[in-house]
Design a protein around this motif. Structure first.
Motif, PDB file in Angstrom:
ATOM      1  N   GLU A 104       0.842  -1.178   0.000  1.00 43.77           N
ATOM      2  CA  GLU A 104       0.000   0.000   0.000  1.00 43.77           C
ATOM      3  C   GLU A 104       0.880   1.231   0.000  1.00 43.77           C
ATOM      4  OE1 GLU A 104      -2.943  -0.587   3.048  1.00 43.77           O
ATOM      5  OE2 GLU A 104      -3.659   1.470   2.737  1.00 43.77           O
ATOM      6  N   GLY A 105       0.775   2.046  -1.032  1.00 46.76           N
ATOM      7  CA  GLY A 105       1.594   3.248  -1.096  1.00 46.76           C
ATOM      8  C   GLY A 105       1.687   3.707  -2.528  1.00 46.76           C
ATOM      9  N   ILE A 106       2.633   4.582  -2.807  1.00 45.67           N
ATOM     10  CA  ILE A 106       2.778   5.078  -4.172  1.00 45.67           C
ATOM     11  C   ILE A 106       3.691   4.121  -4.941  1.00 45.67           C
ATOM     12  CG2 ILE A 106       4.618   6.694  -3.405  1.00 45.67           C
ATOM     13  CD1 ILE A 106       3.773   8.497  -5.804  1.00 45.67           C
ATOM     14  N   PRO A 107       3.258   3.667  -6.148  1.00 43.36           N
ATOM     15  CA  PRO A 107       4.153   2.827  -6.950  1.00 43.36           C
ATOM     16  C   PRO A 107       5.484   3.575  -7.157  1.00 43.36           C
ATOM     17  CG  PRO A 107       1.952   2.834  -7.902  1.00 43.36           C
ATOM     18  CD  PRO A 107       1.966   3.866  -6.808  1.00 43.36           C
ATOM     19  N   PHE A 108       6.597   2.846  -7.005  1.00 46.75           N
ATOM     20  CA  PHE A 108       7.897   3.539  -7.009  1.00 46.75           C
ATOM     21  C   PHE A 108       8.193   4.209  -8.349  1.00 46.75           C
ATOM     22  CE2 PHE A 108       9.096  -0.588  -8.692  1.00 46.75           C
ATOM     23  CZ  PHE A 108      10.047  -0.278  -9.648  1.00 46.75           C
ATOM     24  N   HIS A 109       7.623   3.667  -9.463  1.00 49.27           N
ATOM     25  CA  HIS A 109       7.915   4.267 -10.762  1.00 49.27           C
ATOM     26  C   HIS A 109       7.121   5.557 -10.989  1.00 49.27           C
ATOM     27  CE1 HIS A 109       4.609   1.475 -11.115  1.00 49.27           C
ATOM     28  NE2 HIS A 109       4.212   2.037 -12.222  1.00 49.27           N
ATOM     29  N   PHE A 110       6.047   5.748 -10.221  1.00 50.70           N
ATOM     30  CA  PHE A 110       5.367   7.043 -10.244  1.00 50.70           C
ATOM     31  C   PHE A 110       6.128   8.045  -9.367  1.00 50.70           C
ATOM     32  CE2 PHE A 110       0.957   5.071 -11.314  1.00 50.70           C
ATOM     33  CZ  PHE A 110       1.250   5.123 -12.664  1.00 50.70           C
ATOM     34  N   LEU A 111       6.613   7.559  -8.238  1.00 53.10           N
ATOM     35  CA  LEU A 111       7.405   8.441  -7.371  1.00 53.10           C
ATOM     36  C   LEU A 111       8.637   8.950  -8.126  1.00 53.10           C
ATOM     37  CD1 LEU A 111       7.756   9.202  -4.135  1.00 53.10           C
ATOM     38  CD2 LEU A 111       9.773   7.819  -4.527  1.00 53.10           C
ATOM     39  N   LEU A 112       9.278   8.055  -8.901  1.00 49.79           N
ATOM     40  CA  LEU A 112      10.466   8.480  -9.653  1.00 49.79           C
ATOM     41  C   LEU A 112      10.101   9.546 -10.677  1.00 49.79           C
ATOM     42  CD1 LEU A 112      12.278   5.043 -10.073  1.00 49.79           C
ATOM     43  CD2 LEU A 112      13.105   7.025  -8.799  1.00 49.79           C
ATOM     44  N   ARG A 113       8.906   9.437 -11.237  1.00 46.15           N
ATOM     45  CA  ARG A 113       8.513  10.470 -12.191  1.00 46.15           C
ATOM     46  C   ARG A 113       8.220  11.788 -11.492  1.00 46.15           C
ATOM     47  NH1 ARG A 113       3.978  10.636 -16.860  1.00 46.15           N
ATOM     48  NH2 ARG A 113       3.436  12.603 -15.889  1.00 46.15           N
ATOM     49  N   GLU A 114       7.647  11.733 -10.305  1.00 51.44           N
ATOM     50  CA  GLU A 114       7.446  12.963  -9.528  1.00 51.44           C
ATOM     51  C   GLU A 114       8.793  13.642  -9.287  1.00 51.44           C
ATOM     52  OE1 GLU A 114       4.020  13.268  -9.817  1.00 51.44           O
ATOM     53  OE2 GLU A 114       3.983  13.979  -7.745  1.00 51.44           O
ATOM     54  N   ILE A 115       9.800  12.828  -8.994  1.00 55.25           N
ATOM     55  CA  ILE A 115      11.132  13.386  -8.711  1.00 55.25           C
ATOM     56  C   ILE A 115      11.670  14.123  -9.933  1.00 55.25           C
ATOM     57  CG2 ILE A 115      13.560  12.740  -8.321  1.00 55.25           C
ATOM     58  CD1 ILE A 115      12.533  10.588  -6.349  1.00 55.25           C
ATOM     59  N   ILE A 116      11.603  13.496 -11.114  1.00 59.60           N
ATOM     60  CA  ILE A 116      12.215  14.202 -12.248  1.00 59.60           C
ATOM     61  C   ILE A 116      11.349  15.360 -12.741  1.00 59.60           C
ATOM     62  CG2 ILE A 116      13.859  12.469 -13.070  1.00 59.60           C
ATOM     63  CD1 ILE A 116      11.844  11.778 -15.216  1.00 59.60           C
ATOM     64  N   GLN A 117      10.058  15.314 -12.463  1.00 60.46           N
ATOM     65  CA  GLN A 117       9.236  16.447 -12.883  1.00 60.46           C
ATOM     66  C   GLN A 117       9.372  17.654 -11.944  1.00 60.46           C
ATOM     67  OE1 GLN A 117       5.163  15.558 -13.889  1.00 60.46           O
ATOM     68  NE2 GLN A 117       4.569  17.699 -14.081  1.00 60.46           N
ATOM     69  N   TYR A 118       9.459  17.373 -10.650  1.00 60.28           N
ATOM     70  CA  TYR A 118       9.343  18.480  -9.691  1.00 60.28           C
ATOM     71  C   TYR A 118      10.611  18.829  -8.922  1.00 60.28           C
ATOM     72  CZ  TYR A 118       4.357  17.943 -10.528  1.00 60.28           C
ATOM     73  OH  TYR A 118       3.140  17.875 -11.127  1.00 60.28           O
TER      74      TYR A 118
END
Ligand SMILES: *[C@@H]1O[C@H](CO)[C@@H](O)[C@H](O)[C@H]1NC(C)=O
Ligand SMILES: *[C@@H]1O[C@H](CO)[C@@H](O)[C@H](O)[C@H]1NC(C)=O
Ligand SMILES: *[C@@H]1O[C@H](CO)[C@@H](O)[C@H](O)[C@H]1NC(C)=O
Ligand SMILES: *[C@@H]1O[C@H](CO)[C@@H](O)[C@H](O)[C@H]1NC(C)=O
Ligand SMILES: *[C@@H]1O[C@H](CO)[C@@H](O)[C@H](O)[C@H]1NC(C)=O
Length: 429
Positions: free
Chosen positions: A257-271
């Motif tokens: 339960e949580g944020i899929p890590f590959h979405f988190l990685l995209r948040e990192i490179i976007q923001y």
């Protein structure tokens, strides 16, 4: 040079065979011609780039999350169908194989779900468990993809959950300052998926260049992905670059339960604009899988490796023994201004990567890292290489040719193929 490095080299001279890598250099020059425009819509431009027989899509995406999802769906419709129509059979075989090999590969409730309703049910459950931790803009972009391509929304959602169910090997390197020829940061990300001729992801490799609009925020970024897949396993902005590798041997607690890590990685490179911002995001996230992440930063000109897991986060650099702060194995000497993890289970006793990096220390450039991947034979499905100082994104992909299952097609992994240079100065604002 550190004492440890000297000891390592002496050991290599004594046990010559261990130092040697399994293969030689990459035989090709880097392909550096400009991309060719193929088609466009209001919110996207589709290009093709690469030598004959080795071309990748390059798609520039504009607008709101829904608009750019829709535009990608329109322009890559038939390619998305090639992938989506073949993906679930492929992943079913892969996941069942992994379950039979590793006793604790998935929690019991997911194994039960697979027995009852197949991999799609396990993906549905994963989507449900991660939903409230996933930023809304990903769902909007997936809705756009569905409407633009005609692939059902739920099928798109299911496919986007697959990284939470598989374990890829992979290697990563961050080299900067005194170790590199131009003293800037170079980052290598080699994705080892187990290069299977039947893997539909090899058919339509796609570089996606995002120009997020103001309502969405963030800055321009580029990812290497596949037609119709929005998660980020390989990606770069002018500020931060990411890598990822499955962490075999993690012994802490887990959660689904949580944020899929590959979405988190995209948040990192976007923001995010620095490693510290990325680490804040990681520390504050509801984390799921245990993976190693690599974070490079242009502003500090440094790279850090991260043990990322549900239970804890630990950070490593060129001065910290990796993994687990445990005494550094002889095969993984600390190298000034270089952070690296090879494709094997950590701690790794394979000496190839360290020996190649030590040999080119002080003059590491894109070609040196391309050769490191070739010698280690890492990066079967794809490789991304980011040159921050020059703002260049180099990519290599395994054989794209289809159809799947045609025995006459020779499949060559990415590390043994020609790298393609994408000049991001041309695209980033
Ligand atoms: C360009 O994209 C449009 C919109 O998806 C599509 O209808 C058209 O067939 C495409 N043209 C080419 C040459 O692929
Ligand atoms: C780069 O290396 C030099 C020489 O070792 C050192 O003085 C400098 O602080 C380093 N720069 C960074 C950003 O670490
Ligand atoms: C878990 O692994 C760490 C090192 O990675 C080790 O120090 C610790 O003892 C291990 N714990 C268990 C319960 O095995
Ligand atoms: C990245 O670093 C290079 C060289 O150090 C510098 O010229 C460039 O402006 C930096 N880019 C950003 C976005 O900070
Ligand atoms: C593979 O090549 C053989 C010999 O050229 C040919 O007969 C056969 O039809 C080919 N198979 C496929 C699936 O294209």
């Amino acid at each position: 040079m550190k004492i440890l490095n000297i000891i390592f080299i002496i050991q290599c001279l004594i046990v010559l065979i261990n130092c040697q890598c399994d293969a030689g250099d990459n035989p090709y020059p880097i392909y550096n011609e400009a991309p060719v425009l193929v088609n466009q819509t209001e919110y996207a431009k589709l290009y093709s780039i690469g030598p004959v027989g080795n071309q990748v899509n390059l798609i520039e995406l504009f607008g709101t999350p829904y608009q750019r999802g829709f535009a990608q769906g329109q322009l890559l419709k038939s390619q998305m169908h090639d992938i989506y129509d073949n993906f679930f059979n492929y992943i079913t075989i892969m996941v069942n194989d992994l379950i039979s090999k590793y006793a604790d590969y998935l929690p019991k409730f997911l194994i039960d779900a697979i027995e009852k309703g197949g991999v799609k049910l396990a993906l549905d459950i994963t989507a449900e468990l991660t939903k409230k931790h996933t930023p809304e803009h990903f769902f909007e972009e997936m809705r756009g993809l569905a409407d633009g391509s005609g692939v059902a929304y739920n099928t798109i959602l299911q496919l986007h959950m697959f990284p939470e169910l598989i374990k890829a090997a992979c290697s990563m390197v961050g080299a900067y300052n005194q170790s590199t020829l131009n003293h800037g940061l170079l980052q290598l990300r080699a994705l080892d998926f187990g290069f299977d001729p039947m893997n539909p992801l090899r058919l339509h490799p796609t570089v996606m260049i995002y120009h997020p609009e103001e309502s969405d925020g963030g800055h321009d970024f580029a990812v290497l992905s596949w037609a119709g897949f929005l998660g980020t396993l390989t990606g770069y902005s002018q500020h931060v670059g990411i890598c990822e590798k499955y962490w075999f041997g993690y012994n802490g607690t887990s959660s689904r339960e949580g944020i899929p890590f590959h979405f988190l990685l995209r948040e990192i490179i976007q923001y995010d604009t620095s490693i510290d911002e990325a680490l804040d995001r990681i520390n504050n996230a509801q984390r799921t899988c245990a993976v190693f992440m690599g974070l490079g930063s242009n502003s500090t000109n440094t790279f850090k490796a991260v043990e990322y897991s549900h239970q804890y986060v630990r950070v490593f650099d060129d001065q910290t023994p990796f993994p687990a702060y445990a005494p550094t194995p002889a095969a993984h000497p600390q190298i000034t201004d270089v952070v690296y993890i090879d494709k094997f289970v950590q701690p790794s006793n394979h000496q190839c990567l360290a020996s190649v990096l030590q040999k080119s220390w002080g003059s590491i450039d894109a070609t040196a890292l391309i050769n490191a991947a070739a010698q280690l034979q890492t990066g079967d499905l794809h490789i991304g290489l980011y040159d921050f100082a020059e703002n260049q994104f180099y990519v290599s992909v395994g054989t794209q040719e289809g159809p799947l299952g045609n025995p006459n097609i020779t499949i060559v992994p990415a590390y043994a193929r020609q790298f393609i240079q994408v000049d991001l100065n041309q695209f980033f604002k």
